[in-house]
Motif scaffolding. Structure first.
Motif, mmCIF file in Angstrom:
data_model
loop_
_atom_site.group_PDB
_atom_site.id
_atom_site.type_symbol
_atom_site.label_atom_id
_atom_site.label_comp_id
_atom_site.label_asym_id
_atom_site.label_seq_id
_atom_site.Cartn_x
_atom_site.Cartn_y
_atom_site.Cartn_z
ATOM 1 N N SER A 559 -4.304 21.670 -43.402
ATOM 2 C CA SER A 559 -3.948 21.259 -42.039
ATOM 3 C C SER A 559 -2.716 21.972 -41.499
ATOM 4 O O SER A 559 -2.338 21.778 -40.352
ATOM 5 C CB SER A 559 -3.715 19.743 -41.999
ATOM 6 O OG SER A 559 -2.681 19.382 -42.906
ATOM 7 N N ASP A 560 -2.074 22.780 -42.325
ATOM 8 C CA ASP A 560 -0.873 23.504 -41.903
ATOM 9 C C ASP A 560 -1.082 24.989 -42.207
ATOM 10 O O ASP A 560 -1.080 25.405 -43.366
ATOM 11 C CB ASP A 560 0.356 22.969 -42.634
ATOM 12 C CG ASP A 560 1.658 23.622 -42.170
ATOM 13 O OD1 ASP A 560 1.602 24.586 -41.386
ATOM 14 O OD2 ASP A 560 2.736 23.157 -42.599
ATOM 15 N N GLN A 561 -1.258 25.791 -41.147
ATOM 16 C CA GLN A 561 -1.569 27.210 -41.310
ATOM 17 C C GLN A 561 -0.335 28.094 -41.462
ATOM 18 O O GLN A 561 -0.442 29.323 -41.409
ATOM 19 C CB GLN A 561 -2.406 27.691 -40.113
ATOM 20 C CG GLN A 561 -3.744 27.004 -39.984
ATOM 21 C CD GLN A 561 -4.626 27.202 -41.198
ATOM 22 O OE1 GLN A 561 -4.753 28.314 -41.702
ATOM 23 N NE2 GLN A 561 -5.230 26.137 -41.680
ATOM 24 N N SER A 562 0.824 27.491 -41.660
ATOM 25 C CA SER A 562 2.029 28.282 -41.933
ATOM 26 C C SER A 562 1.866 29.037 -43.247
ATOM 27 O O SER A 562 1.025 28.690 -44.083
ATOM 28 C CB SER A 562 3.259 27.366 -42.022
ATOM 29 O OG SER A 562 3.392 26.592 -40.854
ATOM 30 N N THR A 563 2.695 30.065 -43.432
ATOM 31 C CA THR A 563 2.587 30.910 -44.626
ATOM 32 C C THR A 563 2.848 30.109 -45.889
ATOM 33 O O THR A 563 3.871 29.415 -46.009
ATOM 34 C CB THR A 563 3.570 32.085 -44.537
ATOM 35 O OG1 THR A 563 3.284 32.847 -43.364
ATOM 36 C CG2 THR A 563 3.448 32.990 -45.752
ATOM 37 N N GLY A 564 1.930 30.204 -46.849
ATOM 38 C CA GLY A 564 2.025 29.477 -48.106
ATOM 39 C C GLY A 564 2.732 30.272 -49.183
ATOM 40 O O GLY A 564 3.570 31.138 -48.900
ATOM 41 N N ILE A 565 2.359 30.029 -50.443
ATOM 42 C CA ILE A 565 3.124 30.573 -51.578
ATOM 43 C C ILE A 565 2.373 31.644 -52.361
ATOM 44 O O ILE A 565 2.840 32.064 -53.417
ATOM 45 C CB ILE A 565 3.567 29.437 -52.524
ATOM 46 C CG1 ILE A 565 2.350 28.691 -53.090
ATOM 47 C CG2 ILE A 565 4.498 28.475 -51.815
ATOM 48 C CD1 ILE A 565 2.713 27.654 -54.145
ATOM 49 N N PHE A 566 1.226 32.101 -51.851
ATOM 50 C CA PHE A 566 0.463 33.129 -52.556
ATOM 51 C C PHE A 566 0.078 34.258 -51.604
ATOM 52 O O PHE A 566 -0.056 34.041 -50.389
ATOM 53 C CB PHE A 566 -0.795 32.534 -53.192
ATOM 54 C CG PHE A 566 -0.524 31.424 -54.154
ATOM 55 C CD1 PHE A 566 -0.011 31.695 -55.408
ATOM 56 C CD2 PHE A 566 -0.750 30.104 -53.803
ATOM 57 C CE1 PHE A 566 0.257 30.661 -56.308
ATOM 58 C CE2 PHE A 566 -0.477 29.073 -54.679
ATOM 59 C CZ PHE A 566 0.026 29.355 -55.943
ATOM 60 N N ARG A 567 -0.143 35.455 -52.170
ATOM 61 C CA ARG A 567 -0.502 36.601 -51.352
ATOM 62 C C ARG A 567 -1.514 37.483 -52.072
ATOM 63 O O ARG A 567 -1.562 37.520 -53.306
ATOM 64 C CB ARG A 567 0.743 37.415 -50.978
ATOM 65 C CG ARG A 567 1.550 37.946 -52.175
ATOM 66 C CD ARG A 567 2.905 38.479 -51.753
ATOM 67 N NE ARG A 567 3.696 38.930 -52.899
ATOM 68 C CZ ARG A 567 3.875 40.198 -53.243
ATOM 69 N NH1 ARG A 567 3.310 41.162 -52.521
ATOM 70 N NH2 ARG A 567 4.613 40.524 -54.291
ATOM 71 N N LEU A 568 -2.314 38.175 -51.290
ATOM 72 C CA LEU A 568 -3.306 39.128 -51.796
ATOM 73 C C LEU A 568 -3.000 40.466 -51.149
ATOM 74 O O LEU A 568 -3.076 40.598 -49.924
ATOM 75 C CB LEU A 568 -4.721 38.674 -51.439
ATOM 76 C CG LEU A 568 -5.860 39.655 -51.749
ATOM 77 C CD1 LEU A 568 -6.044 39.818 -53.262
ATOM 78 C CD2 LEU A 568 -7.166 39.190 -51.113
ATOM 79 N N LYS A 569 -2.653 41.461 -51.950
ATOM 80 C CA LYS A 569 -2.201 42.745 -51.396
ATOM 81 C C LYS A 569 -3.149 43.877 -51.761
ATOM 82 O O LYS A 569 -3.553 44.025 -52.922
ATOM 83 C CB LYS A 569 -0.790 43.069 -51.899
ATOM 84 C CG LYS A 569 -0.227 44.341 -51.275
ATOM 85 C CD LYS A 569 1.260 44.496 -51.501
ATOM 86 C CE LYS A 569 1.795 45.697 -50.737
ATOM 87 N NZ LYS A 569 3.255 45.851 -50.874
ATOM 88 N N MET A 570 -3.479 44.697 -50.736
ATOM 89 C CA MET A 570 -4.223 45.941 -50.943
ATOM 90 C C MET A 570 -3.193 47.046 -51.126
ATOM 91 O O MET A 570 -2.615 47.555 -50.164
ATOM 92 C CB MET A 570 -5.107 46.226 -49.726
ATOM 93 C CG MET A 570 -6.085 47.384 -49.906
ATOM 94 S SD MET A 570 -7.383 47.103 -51.107
ATOM 95 C CE MET A 570 -6.825 48.080 -52.512
ATOM 96 N N GLN A 571 -2.916 47.397 -52.389
ATOM 97 C CA GLN A 571 -1.817 48.298 -52.698
ATOM 98 C C GLN A 571 -2.176 49.756 -52.411
ATOM 99 O O GLN A 571 -3.346 50.130 -52.328
ATOM 100 C CB GLN A 571 -1.389 48.132 -54.162
ATOM 101 C CG GLN A 571 -0.863 46.743 -54.471
ATOM 102 C CD GLN A 571 -0.349 46.572 -55.891
ATOM 103 O OE1 GLN A 571 0.306 45.590 -56.192
ATOM 104 N NE2 GLN A 571 -0.639 47.502 -56.772
#
Length: 949
Positions: A559-571
């Motif tokens: 319910s909260d679309q603010s930035t969370g604590i995980f990321r997926l990066k295309m290096q």
């Protein structure tokens, strides 16, 4: 000892010592192995082994009195230590047992303390390792540190209290000869489970759906397992089932009967396909009908629009002089439509684009490659000449160009076109929808306010796929979203404060919410100058790419679309990697990776409209398929998202069916894999397929229900300078947990007890980790904690307790009493003990003399016998035995006594009076020496503890 060729068997239960279902065998090849009962001694049935096969034919399992458990060969050489030993021996007993759950453990018990036996060492920390723990048609799964048994779908346990009891069907299975139409079968999936392979048929199939269908069609198939395109048909019962979350590729399918009244009519499998000739006849008829209907529809739409504009003109709301005909197209527009048309009439159906891809091509969202030369599907018919085929191809081509023109015109004239001066508010007209009505751009509710983004509008669940300014506070209901007359897209508050939603490089002339889910801004030439697809937040839609150097970030919550604590990066090195936020892009922080590093500098993550998720390099070569694709495309939408829990998944949703989105693929099946899920001072553990966060001992959650908030102490930690005697510290163990290593000191220590003591003694040490003889002292907070049952790492946490709840503990760091203090205290005690010994000896002597006199008076014994004990000094004994080399004949005076037994008693006595306490044997070892169970070495010469004064 457990000697070669012998075995131990578990018990049925703690209260029933009958033979259980597990065994531990000391094999003749030197290997110590655990098996279920009633299985052959082969690797496929073993669930634990010492790994010492081939190291000897006469190996034994031995347990010493200091807790050392080891394998010894016939030459008395230690082959392998299962435990190092060196544990306390005074008033402590050790034993090893294969327990009812199939794991063999080494236990200890302190005789001076009340309580249960303590486990020093187990053969496995995963209680689901023993094969057959859950009986037939059942499988084992872990709930943190405990094992739980579950039955297959459509099955129930015979005895709920007995895990090893069989699971039986809760329906009656029909024979293959039955024609009962009231019962149908479906396949129920049991993912990430491993079973014994007793398959009767093995097939190489493209997908798990094909494997599922193959078993459903085969009357003899009751279950199937699928892994890496290998489909194995099985008959029941299945056995040795266990949940294996690390095995992401394996899945079991179980055939379950259901009543036809609860499902839609299923078409019988095996119906032959229509012949090519039937398809051609049907296709030509439908094609001609479609062409006629398209022309009629185009004319009707045109006339209807003209009438509408005339009505509006008559009312004075619009100028009829505006162009209501089909728009004029540039050369590039015609080239685009021609190329799309050529792709659509290709002879090979698999090469033709789907309708969704056609829309993306016409919108300019994706590039259109040069199509191959088309041939008419009728060219194979001898009755149709080459000239006729040519005209049919050209007619088809012109028709598709005409249809493309209509589609393009309608897309730009329809509801999705947003003109300058348009506006939205959260409480009235809140969004601009795509033509299909499936996607919308505008306001959605977040917390107590509103945010702006793109979301699914055509389903009950308003799932957000893109958010503008996601980390800004939610807006109030009084704000307005304006597409201003000067081409800016802004959100304006009631006080006039402006926030940019998009920042195009030039002035926008119009906008559109496309059916692909892409919100775009056009310039005056109808060229896209800004699009939401280029700035993804946490989601990729069909036709969208995650290009090199870009990242997706999870949301805080659903319910909260603010930035969370995980990321997926295309290096930039071609690697697609998952990390926690606020960490460097290094291997120590990654928790999932595609394994494509070094395979290109311009790699993108792509999602096609058939659910194909893959990595593509700059030359158009697929580096890796994350999914194979080829899923249904009709009325189905796919999207990929990095979820709140840190795992990225591919979802599908059938527009014709109500329900949730279905997960097709996930980066991990272990929900504890994402590092940092449980915040600081918390660790993650699995309960079957669900993750649970636990706090360290002495800690509590900062925000109940919010895992990522972490844990904090439930006591006040004192500084090293504090002298408060009311608080003491103990070390609490957290076994099988792995943490980030931020140690300030590393020690090489023999045992975990020494590591525990070293941290307890060090005021600066708040926690310690121990593994393989290495002790690492840590300061809090600890992070990235996860329970890993296969890892022997153990964490010790320093916890404060009140002295009122425990016996008085000496403060850590106080120096030991000096040797002089001990001697001063010891001499009076020794003197007192000596006096009491003399008094006791005199009393015993007098008592014995009286007894013998009474016996003498009765004529039963001669009183002349010497009834007193004769005393010998150490030097006397040494002389009489020639340095303990000769038998003690002089001592026994030709009486009928066991010389060896007397010698054993004397040696034990000499060991017991040694000056150094650490050299004296424990009471248990004294008994073993006297029994002759262990050998007694020659004791050193004793000295009085007073000789040092």
């Amino acid at each position: 000892r457990l000697t070669a060729g012998t075995e131990l068997f578990s018990s049925v239960s703690e209260s029933d010592q009958s033979t259980g279902i597990f065994r531990l065998k000391m094999q003749t090849d030197g290997n110590l192995v655990q098996y279920p009962v009633q299985t052959s001694e082969t690797a496929e049935y073993a669930y634990w082994a010492s790994g010492t096969n081939g190291m000897g034919s006469n190996v034994s399992l031995c347990l010493d009195d200091d807790g050392r458990l080891y394998l010894l060969n016939s030459t008395s050489t230690t082959i392998k230590n299962l435990t190092q030993g060196g544990y306390p021996t005074k008033d402590v007993v050790y034993f090893m047992r294969i327990d009812a759950d199939g794991i063999f453990r080494l236990y200890s018990h302190n005789l001076d303390k009340n309580g249960n036996f303590s486990v020093i060492w187990p053969s496995s920390n995963n209680k689901c390792d023993p094969k057959g723990l859950c009986g037939l048609n059942g499988f084992c799964t872990m709930n943190d540190l405990d094992a739980k048994c579950l039955c297959l779908p459509g099955f129930a346990s015979v005895d709920q209290r007995n895990r090893s009891s069989v699971c039986v069907r809760n329906f009656t299975a029909e024979s293959c000869m039955s024609k009962d139409e009231s019962v149908k079968y479906i396949m129920q999936a049991v993912p990430n489970t491993v079973w014994e392979d007793n398959s009767f048929s093995s097939l190489t199939l493209l997908s798990k759906d094909d494997c599922e269908a193959a078993c459903l069609k085969d009357c003899n198939c009751e279950a199937a397992t699928y892994r890496d395109r290998d489909c194995r048909k099985q008959r029941l019962p299945l056995r040795f089932g266990g949940r294996e979350l690390s095995d992401v590729s394996i899945i079991a399918f179980i055939k379950v009967a259901i009543s036809t009244s609860t499902i839609n009519k299923i078409e019988p499998l095996g119906r032959e396909k229509h012949s090519r000739k039937d398809i051609m006849i049907l296709g030509i008829s439908l094609g001609a009908f479609g062409l006629i209907m398209s022309v009629i529809s185009a004319i009707a739409i045109y006339k209807n629009r003209v009438r509408a504009y005339r009505r509006l003109s008559n009312s004075g709301k619009v100028d009829l002089s505006m162009d209501v005909s089909l728009r004029s197209f540039t050369y590039s527009d015609l080239e685009k439509m021609t190329n799309v048309a050529l792709w659509c009439i290709l002879d090979e159906p698999s090469l033709r684009p789907s309708m969704k891809k056609v829309l993306l091509m016409l919108e300019g969202t994706i590039d259109i490659p040069i199509p191959p030369s088309p041939t008419s599907f009728l060219s194979t018919s001898e009755r149709i000449t080459e000239r006729t085929s040519y005209f049919l191809v050209m007619a088809s081509l012109l028709f598709f160009i005409f249809l493309s023109a209509i589609i393009t015109t309608e897309a730009q004239r329809g509801e999705s076109i947003v003109n300058l001066g348009s506006s939205l508010t959260p409480t009235s007209k809140s969004s601009w929808q795509s033509q299909s009505g499936f996607y919308a751009f505008g306001f959605y509710q977040q917390a107590n306010g509103y945010a702006v983004g793109v979301f699914f509008a055509g389903i009950p669940e308003k799932t957000v796929v893109w958010t503008a300014n996601r980390d800004k506070p939610p807006a109030l209901a009084s704000v307005t979203l304006n597409f201003t007359s000067d081409g800016r897209l802004i959100m304006q508050s009631a006080q006039g404060e402006e926030t940019a939603i998009a920042s195009p490089p030039e002035r926008a002339a119009s906008a559109s919410m496309l059916d692909s889910g892409n919100f775009v801004l056009y310039n005056s030439d109808k060229k896209i100058i800004w699009q939401s697809f280029e700035t993804p937040t946490n989601t990729l839609l069909q036709g969208q790419r995650l290009t090199v150097g870009n990242e997706l970030f999870s949301s805080v919550s659903e319910s909260d679309q603010s930035t969370g604590i995980f990321r997926l990066k295309m290096q930039t090195d071609g690697h697609l990697v998952q990390y926690p936020v606020q960490t460097t892009d290094t291997a120590e922080y990654s928790y999932w990776a595609s394994g494509t590093n070094g395979e290109g500098s311009n790699v993108s993550l792509c999602l096609d409209d058939d659910g194909h998720l893959y990595l593509l390099n700059s030359t158009g070569t697929i580096l890796k398929n994350l999914t194979q694709g080829r899923y249904p495309t009709k009325d189905v939408v796919y999207f990929m998202r990095i979820d709140v829990d840190g795992i990225f998944r591919l979802y599908s949703h059938n527009l014709d069916k109500n329900g949730n989105f279905s997960v097709i693929w996930s980066s991990s099946n272990n929900k504890c894999d994402p590092k940092g899920l449980c915040g600081l001072n918390g660790f993650c553990t699995m309960n079957d397929q669900d993750a649970t966060c636990l706090c360290l001992p002495g800690f509590a959650s900062v925000i109940e229900g919010n895992w990522s908030s972490g844990c904090e102490r439930n006591f006040t930690a004192e500084s090293c300078k504090s002298k408060d005697e009311s608080m003491k510290y103990i070390m609490q163990a957290v076994p099988n947990t792995v943490w980030e290593d931020n140690s300030f000191s590393s020690l090489t220590i023999l045992t975990k007890d020494d590591c525990e003591a070293a941290c307890l003694k060090d005021c600066n040490c708040e926690a310690a980790t121990y593994k393989d003889g290495v002790c690492r002292k840590q300061k809090l907070p600890l992070r990235f904690g996860i329970r890993v049952l296969s890892d022997e790492n153990i964490a010790f946490i320093k916890e404060a307790i009140s002295t009122s709840t425990i016996n008085k503990i000496e403060p850590v760091g106080r120096e030991k009493y000096s040797r002089k203090d001990i001697m001063i205290l010891g001499i009076p005690l020794a003197a007192f003990g000596l006096i009491m010994s003399v008094i006791s000896a005199i009393a015993i002597y007098k008592n014995q003399v009286r007894a013998y006199r009474r016996l003498s008076n009765s004529g039963n014994v001669d009183l002349s016998m010497d009834v007193s004990l004769r005393s010998f000094t150490y030097s006397d004994l040494e002389k009489m035995t020639n340095g303990f080399k000769e038998e003690l004949d002089k001592l026994v005076s030709d009486k009928d006594v066991d010389k060896r037994q007397l010698e054993r008693i004397l040696k034990v006595a000499l060991w017991c009076i040694l000056d150094e306490p650490s050299l004296r044997p424990s009471m248990k070892k004294v008994l073993l020496m006297l029994e002759g169970t262990v050998d007694i070495p020659i004791p050193p010469s004793p000295t009085s503890f007073l000789s040092t004064v």
